[in-house]
Scaffold this motif. Structure first.
Motif, PDB file in Angstrom:
ATOM      1  N   GLY A 221     -13.534   6.690  -3.076  1.00 49.27           N
ATOM      2  CA  GLY A 221     -14.789   6.729  -1.745  1.00 49.27           C
ATOM      3  C   GLY A 221     -15.684   5.410  -2.130  1.00 49.27           C
ATOM      4  O   GLY A 221     -16.623   5.456  -1.511  1.00 49.27           O
ATOM      5  N   GLU A 222     -16.177   4.641  -2.916  1.00 49.58           N
ATOM      6  CA  GLU A 222     -17.084   3.568  -3.156  1.00 49.58           C
ATOM      7  C   GLU A 222     -17.358   2.264  -2.400  1.00 49.58           C
ATOM      8  O   GLU A 222     -16.309   1.765  -2.046  1.00 49.58           O
ATOM      9  CB  GLU A 222     -17.918   3.687  -4.137  1.00 49.58           C
ATOM     10  CG  GLU A 222     -18.076   5.368  -5.373  1.00 49.58           C
ATOM     11  CD  GLU A 222     -19.162   5.553  -5.291  1.00 49.58           C
ATOM     12  OE1 GLU A 222     -20.040   4.637  -4.208  1.00 49.58           O
ATOM     13  OE2 GLU A 222     -19.995   6.087  -5.737  1.00 49.58           O
ATOM     14  N   GLN A 223     -18.200   1.643  -2.485  1.00 45.74           N
ATOM     15  CA  GLN A 223     -17.767   0.489  -2.258  1.00 45.74           C
ATOM     16  C   GLN A 223     -19.228  -0.038  -3.193  1.00 45.74           C
ATOM     17  O   GLN A 223     -20.538   0.049  -3.219  1.00 45.74           O
ATOM     18  CB  GLN A 223     -18.470  -0.040  -1.354  1.00 45.74           C
ATOM     19  CG  GLN A 223     -18.334  -0.737   0.422  1.00 45.74           C
ATOM     20  CD  GLN A 223     -18.662  -1.491   1.744  1.00 45.74           C
ATOM     21  OE1 GLN A 223     -18.443   0.448   2.154  1.00 45.74           O
ATOM     22  NE2 GLN A 223     -19.471  -2.298   2.209  1.00 45.74           N
TER      23      GLN A 223
ATOM     24  N   CYS B 163     -13.398   2.404  -6.640  1.00 46.04           N
ATOM     25  CA  CYS B 163     -14.041   2.464  -4.872  1.00 46.04           C
ATOM     26  C   CYS B 163     -12.816   2.988  -4.101  1.00 46.04           C
ATOM     27  O   CYS B 163     -13.232   4.107  -3.649  1.00 46.04           O
ATOM     28  CB  CYS B 163     -13.870   1.445  -4.939  1.00 46.04           C
ATOM     29  SG  CYS B 163     -15.357   0.051  -5.602  1.00 46.04           S
ATOM     30  N   ASP B 164     -11.822   2.787  -5.160  1.00 49.90           N
ATOM     31  CA  ASP B 164     -10.065   2.944  -4.060  1.00 49.90           C
ATOM     32  C   ASP B 164     -10.235   4.778  -3.973  1.00 49.90           C
ATOM     33  O   ASP B 164     -10.121   5.453  -3.603  1.00 49.90           O
ATOM     34  CB  ASP B 164      -8.970   2.510  -4.537  1.00 49.90           C
ATOM     35  CG  ASP B 164      -9.031   1.236  -3.688  1.00 49.90           C
ATOM     36  OD1 ASP B 164     -10.086   0.989  -2.962  1.00 49.90           O
ATOM     37  OD2 ASP B 164      -8.497   0.469  -4.386  1.00 49.90           O
TER      38      ASP B 164
END
Length: 267
Positions: A197-199, A193-194
């Motif tokens: 840029g995922e979630q 994620c970091d």
């Protein structure tokens, strides 16, 4: 400067959504590991612990029962609760009421990497973790322990073996997570994620009882065929695409899964 009771209160707030007996057990386990209660010493009495934490005797007794299960303390009528070991035998209590707490598990433990390699999913692997046959994954595999507990190769062994598969589109993570580095303490899905840029949008989990295979019995330092838990967790992004799939094997006696479910509003 904080006193000891303030530090204990801070520790409890860190896991405030867990049942009180688990929070108290975790705080006492930490005190034993830190040497506040040396091996051979007695813990405070039930009455003293009740006053210290502001809970009932039944809550204290349940906390101590959990610590007995970890092999940290023993109880004797007329004597009290005696500290038997500084560290548990790589046991871990996981208490969940929400997706956030399932995800918190990886941040509370550390992964000692054993293998990092490319894997092409065959039929068996695809059935296990999801996705189509022939799909490429990056495998990060290793033993999982609690910081301060025995690690791989130490008496008692780790409490879990993890095979973490990440989607091939995130292969660049191999440059950030390498064999020989310090144990991984930031969850792999969080690193994805970091970095990209995922979630995380959804976590799917499957639990079943297994007899531990010879390969994993050797890695976990248990007898082949001994009972264990097999938990597969799929972490998906907001578009329902795989971020990570972790396959976790836990020997009996080293892991406890506590879950609280609430009924929704009817009608």
């Amino acid at each position: 400067m904080k006193n000891d009771n303030q530090n204990l209160s801070d520790d409890l707030r860190l896991s405030g959504n867990q049942p009180r007996y688990l929070r108290i057990a975790q705080a006492l386990v930490a005190d034993i590991a830190d040497g506040r209660y040396p091996i051979g010493s007695l813990l405070p009495t039930e009455a003293e612990l009740c006053a210290q934490y502001g809970v009932s005797r039944s809550t204290i007794r349940e906390a101590i029962r959990r610590m007995q299960q970890l092999g940290l303390v023993s109880r004797a009528q007329g004597i009290g609760t005696r500290v038997e070991a500084r560290y548990s035998k790589s046991s871990y209590i996981m208490s969940t009421q929400s997706v956030d707490q399932v995800m918190q598990y990886a941040s509370e433990t550390q992964l000692h990497l054993h293998t990092v390699e490319d894997v092409i999913a065959d039929d068996d692997l695809s059935r296990l973790i999801g996705g189509e046959t022939g799909r490429r994954w990056i495998l990060f595999a290793g033993a999982r322990s609690v910081p301060g507990d025995p690690g791989p190769g130490d008496p008692g062994g780790p409490f879990c073996w993890t095979n973490a598969y990440i989607a091939a589109r995130y292969a660049d993570l191999r440059g950030q997570v390498k064999l020989g580095d310090a144990p991984i303490t930031t969850p792999i899905y969080q690193q994805l994620c970091d970095r990209f840029g995922e979630q995380v949008g959804e976590v799917r989990q499957t639990v079943k009882a297994v007899a531990i295979s010879e390969l994993y019995a050797q890695r976990l330092q248990v007898e082949p065929g001994s009972p264990g838990l097999h938990i597969v967790r799929q972490y998906l992004n907001l578009a329902s695409e795989f971020l990570e799939v972790s396959v976790n094997i836990y020997p009996a006696g080293r892991f406890e899964y506590s879950m609280r479910l609430r009924l929704g509003t009817v009608g």
